[in-house]
Write a protein that holds these residues in place. Structure first.
Motif, PDB file in Angstrom:
ATOM      1  N   THR A   2       0.838  -1.198   0.000  1.00  0.00           N
ATOM      2  CA  THR A   2       0.000   0.000   0.000  1.00  0.00           C
ATOM      3  C   THR A   2       0.874   1.250   0.000  1.00  0.00           C
ATOM      4  N   ASP A   3       0.262   2.380  -0.317  1.00  0.00           N
ATOM      5  CA  ASP A   3       0.989   3.643  -0.327  1.00  0.00           C
ATOM      6  C   ASP A   3       1.534   3.999   1.055  1.00  0.00           C
ATOM      7  N   ASP A   4       0.751   3.723   2.095  1.00  0.00           N
ATOM      8  CA  ASP A   4       1.209   4.005   3.459  1.00  0.00           C
ATOM      9  C   ASP A   4       2.433   3.171   3.816  1.00  0.00           C
ATOM     10  N   GLU A   5       2.417   1.895   3.431  1.00  0.00           N
ATOM     11  CA  GLU A   5       3.567   1.038   3.702  1.00  0.00           C
ATOM     12  C   GLU A   5       4.781   1.489   2.896  1.00  0.00           C
ATOM     13  N   ALA A   6       4.550   1.881   1.648  1.00  0.00           N
ATOM     14  CA  ALA A   6       5.652   2.338   0.796  1.00  0.00           C
ATOM     15  C   ALA A   6       6.267   3.625   1.333  1.00  0.00           C
ATOM     16  N   ASP A   7       5.451   4.502   1.908  1.00  0.00           N
ATOM     17  CA  ASP A   7       5.964   5.753   2.469  1.00  0.00           C
ATOM     18  C   ASP A   7       6.884   5.519   3.667  1.00  0.00           C
ATOM     19  N   ASN A   8       6.707   4.375   4.339  1.00  0.00           N
ATOM     20  CA  ASN A   8       7.509   4.073   5.526  1.00  0.00           C
ATOM     21  C   ASN A   8       8.776   3.286   5.206  1.00  0.00           C
ATOM     22  N   VAL A   9       9.038   3.009   3.936  1.00  0.00           N
ATOM     23  CA  VAL A   9      10.241   2.265   3.554  1.00  0.00           C
ATOM     24  C   VAL A   9      11.371   3.263   3.333  1.00  0.00           C
ATOM     25  N   HIS A  10      12.288   3.322   4.303  1.00  0.00           N
ATOM     26  CA  HIS A  10      13.444   4.216   4.216  1.00  0.00           C
ATOM     27  C   HIS A  10      14.755   3.451   4.286  1.00  0.00           C
ATOM     28  N   THR A  11      14.723   2.299   4.969  1.00  0.00           N
ATOM     29  CA  THR A  11      15.944   1.506   5.127  1.00  0.00           C
ATOM     30  C   THR A  11      15.688   0.091   4.617  1.00  0.00           C
ATOM     31  N   LEU A  12      16.755  -0.675   4.538  1.00  0.00           N
ATOM     32  CA  LEU A  12      16.644  -2.066   4.123  1.00  0.00           C
ATOM     33  C   LEU A  12      15.809  -2.857   5.119  1.00  0.00           C
TER      34      LEU A  12
END
Length: 148
Positions: free
Chosen positions: A123-133
């Motif tokens: 989801t867009d919300d999950e994608a927004d929280n991806v900053h690190t490996l």
């Protein structure tokens, strides 16, 4: 579906009647379920994954282990676009923007590549929280539910 069964449906009342008939049809007469396909245009995720699209996904079992998911994530990241990322230098604290040099568009494309490679929806919300490996790995673990 209605156009396949009743090609001459012309108005709303006929469509409702046809829909009622279609709902009573046995499953063998219904249209096949929609399947997710890779994009054929050069604009989509297929263009950014490089050679990964030529090979079958590395995860063979329905429920992979966390080590298999992590290895596949590393493989996708190392082969993403033209970024030269050494597999030995990968750490879970690796930040995509600061350490790898991805910009915001590349980060979105990377998430799309993950969706296609692992055949999941992020989801867009999950994608927004991806900053690190580690963030990417956490999303994959939640979506795929590894057996460990």
């Amino acid at each position: 579906m209605l156009r396949r069964v009743f090609p001459l449906v012309r108005c709303a009342s006929q469509a409702r009647a046809a829909s009622a008939i279609c709902s009573k049809l046995p499953p063998k007469f219904l249209a096949p379920a929609l399947t997710r396909t890779k994009m054929d245009s050069k604009q989509g995720p297929q263009a950014v994954t490089g050679h990964l699209d030529m090979f079958k996904m590395g995860l063979d079992r329905k429920t992979p282990t966390s080590a298999e998911i992590e290895a596949e994530l590393y493989e996708v990241l190392c082969n993403f676009k033209d970024y030269k990322i050494d597999r030995e230098s990968l750490k879970l604290e690796l930040k995509f923007v600061e350490d790898v040099g991805l910009d915001s568009l590349d980060l979105v494309e990377f998430v799309m590549v993950l969706e296609d490679h692992f055949e999941i929806e992020i989801t867009d919300d999950e994608a927004d929280n991806v900053h690190t490996l580690q963030d990417a790995l956490d999303v994959l673990f939640v979506k795929m539910g590894p057996e460990d």
